[in-house]
Design an enzyme around this catalytic site. Structure first.
Site, PDB file in Angstrom:
ATOM      1  N   GLU A  58      -5.656  17.744  -6.293  1.00  0.00           N
ATOM      2  CA  GLU A  58      -6.272  17.282  -7.553  1.00  0.00           C
ATOM      3  C   GLU A  58      -7.126  18.327  -8.275  1.00  0.00           C
ATOM      4  O   GLU A  58      -8.285  18.086  -8.566  1.00  0.00           O
ATOM      5  CB  GLU A  58      -7.106  16.023  -7.269  1.00  0.00           C
ATOM      6  CG  GLU A  58      -6.279  14.908  -6.637  1.00  0.00           C
ATOM      7  CD  GLU A  58      -7.113  13.679  -6.274  1.00  0.00           C
ATOM      8  OE1 GLU A  58      -8.345  13.697  -6.416  1.00  0.00           O
ATOM      9  OE2 GLU A  58      -6.514  12.686  -5.828  1.00  0.00           O
ATOM     10  N   GLU A  89       1.977   9.636  -1.726  1.00  0.00           N
ATOM     11  CA  GLU A  89       1.020   8.546  -1.491  1.00  0.00           C
ATOM     12  C   GLU A  89       1.463   7.297  -2.248  1.00  0.00           C
ATOM     13  O   GLU A  89       0.675   6.683  -2.979  1.00  0.00           O
ATOM     14  CB  GLU A  89      -0.388   8.963  -1.943  1.00  0.00           C
ATOM     15  CG  GLU A  89      -0.871  10.258  -1.326  1.00  0.00           C
ATOM     16  CD  GLU A  89      -2.294  10.657  -1.740  1.00  0.00           C
ATOM     17  OE1 GLU A  89      -3.002   9.846  -2.350  1.00  0.00           O
ATOM     18  OE2 GLU A  89      -2.687  11.791  -1.443  1.00  0.00           O
TER      19      GLU A  89
HETATM   20  C1  XIL Z   1      -8.097   7.371  -0.259  1.00  0.00           C
HETATM   21  C2  XIL Z   1      -8.080   6.572   1.039  1.00  0.00           C
HETATM   22  O1  XIL Z   1      -6.909   5.783   1.066  1.00  0.00           O
HETATM   23  C3  XIL Z   1      -9.310   5.711   1.134  1.00  0.00           C
HETATM   24  O2  XIL Z   1      -9.372   5.092   2.423  1.00  0.00           O
HETATM   25  C4  XIL Z   1     -10.566   6.539   0.914  1.00  0.00           C
HETATM   26  O3  XIL Z   1     -11.697   5.687   0.887  1.00  0.00           O
HETATM   27  C5  XIL Z   1     -10.478   7.299  -0.403  1.00  0.00           C
HETATM   28  O4  XIL Z   1      -9.304   8.083  -0.399  1.00  0.00           O
HETATM   29  N1  XIL Z   1      -5.768  10.556  -3.474  1.00  0.00           N
HETATM   30  C6  XIL Z   1      -5.726  11.126  -2.229  1.00  0.00           C
HETATM   31  C7  XIL Z   1      -6.020  10.300  -1.039  1.00  0.00           C
HETATM   32  O5  XIL Z   1      -5.333  12.302  -2.101  1.00  0.00           O
HETATM   33  O6  XIL Z   1      -6.615  11.045  -0.028  1.00  0.00           O
HETATM   34  C8  XIL Z   1      -6.890   9.114  -1.384  1.00  0.00           C
HETATM   35  O7  XIL Z   1      -7.030   8.307  -0.229  1.00  0.00           O
HETATM   36  C9  XIL Z   1      -6.290   8.343  -2.537  1.00  0.00           C
HETATM   37  C10 XIL Z   1      -6.175   9.205  -3.767  1.00  0.00           C
END
Ligand code: XIL
Length: 378
Positions: free
Chosen positions: A165, A270
């Site tokens: 990011e 994701e």
């Molecule tokens: C999220 C997790 O799923 C949560 O448990 C945590 O509280 C916050 O992060 N982008 C990413 C992930 O790269 O690491 C994030 O994961 C969601 C957004």
């Protein structure tokens, strides 16, 4: 009993045993078959493993993961905050469990994530007086972090989200503490160092809203510059935190093609589908976003309606059709979790809602969308 009859009985028994063995092997093969096997010729099918599942040695959950998925990402256990809460304190327990689990099950393991602006303690960016570290000092901390993590798991973690990011939705550089102190040098340095440490590792840039034209342009520009400068980057991760309406599939497709054209492999890293009403038109996954709970934006506390379930399945099918169409460019499709009850989307961006973004329900049973994804491969 004459000899031949005895022989016959013996061989029948042997055949019986063989049949039993065969049956057991078959039963095991069936029991071991999951989504991953149906998509074996297309791409890896991954999931995120929650810290709770690791901490509790949740055998039901871990067994399901081993059956259904062949790639794993730690949902939180390898992020800076959890693994290194203070600069001289490394907490390896959950990350080690995660890597052991993947290694035992011969899974593809993704390291998530080395350099990010979220879930990082302030002590990384600021000195004791609260003054931001200068470029040299911050790069040193980053290098120490990348080196320690990658060396520990070298040879066992084949792919890393090196930078997460760094680019805004409009293609501008994110004004993170990393950027403020170093410009874009932190990105190039992280990739170069990661490559030096493990020349065999597949190194990725990962971000959300990757289907947005502005973000796409920014990422493509970065890839072009990296190519020119010889910065080693091998893959791009589209997080895939999508909604029912966004992104438009044509935009998603355009991004997959645009990134692949730059000579990198594409990963969906994701994936989850938010079925709840969006708040103020927000899309994306900036983990710092928070909105107040209101009952009107939490309509499925007692379960999804049949129409909503069908729409969710349709959305998954539409997404996977695109992924399959571009399977020559895509290495992996990873879901951000297994079952709805553990999804971060129950609490993001509004805490305390009941969401249904994944392929397994709250009892760990496969949902309609799961079967529709199997059907796609029949
Ligand atoms: C999220 C997790 O799923 C949560 O448990 C945590 O509280 C916050 O992060 N982008 C990413 C992930 O790269 O690491 C994030 O994961 C969601 C957004």
């Amino acid at each position: 009993m004459n000899i031949s009859r005895r022989k016959l009985l013996a061989s029948t028994a042997l055949l019986g045993t063989l049949a039993q063995l065969k049956h057991a092997a078959f039963a095991k093969a069936v029991a071991d078959t999951g989504l991953k096997d149906h998509y074996q010729k297309d791409f890896l099918i991954g999931t995120a493993v929650s810290s709770a599942s690791l901490a509790e040695n949740d055998s039901k959950m871990l067994g399901l993961i081993a059956r259904e998925f062949n790639s794993i990402t730690a949902e939180n256990a390898m992020k800076w905050g959890p693994i290194r809460p203070t600069l001289d304190n490394w907490q390896w327990e959950l990350a080690d469990k995660f890597v052991d689990f993947g290694t035992r099950n011969k899974m593809h393991i993704v390291g998530h994530t080395l350099v990010w602006h979220s879930q990082v303690p302030d002590s990384v960016f600021f000195d004791e007086k609260g003054k931001p570290l200068n470029k040299k000092a911050l790069l040193k901390v980053m290098e120490e972090h990348v080196t320690t993590l990658m060396e520990r798991y070298k040879g066992r973690i084949p792919a890393w989200d090196v930078v997460n990011e760094a680019i805004e939705d409009d293609g501008q550089w994110r004004q993170s503490p990393w950027y403020k102190a170093t410009g874009t040098d932190y990105i190039a340095r992280a990739f170069q160092l990661a490559h030096e440490i493990d020349p065999k590792a597949h190194l990725m840039y990962n971000d959300y809203n990757m289907a947005m034209p502005g973000k796409r342009a920014g990422v493509v520009a970065m890839l072009k510059e990296f190519k020119k400068k010889g910065v080693p980057i091998h893959g791009v991760g589209l997080q895939g935190h999508v909604g029912m309406e966004h992104p438009e599939l044509a935009e998603l497709e355009a991004s997959i093609v645009a990134y692949a054209e730059q000579g990198v492999r594409v990963h969906i890293t994701e994936l989850d589908v938010d079925v709840l009403p969006s708040v103020w038109g927000i899309t994306g996954a900036d983990v710092a976003t928070r909105f107040q709970y209101r009952p009107e934006i939490d309509p499925y506390i007692n379960g999804l309606t049949a129409e909503a379930e069908e729409a969710l399945s349709e959305r998954y099918v539409a997404l996977f059709k695109i992924f399959l169409k571009h399977r020559d460019k895509i290495d992996r499709v990873t879901l951000w979790g297994v079952s709805d009850n553990l999804s971060w989307l129950n609490d993001f961006p509004v805490p305390g809602r009941t969401n249904y973004p994944l392929l397994f329900d709250r009892e760990l049973k496969p949902k309609a969308a799961y079967f529709r994804l199997l059907d796609l491969k029949r």
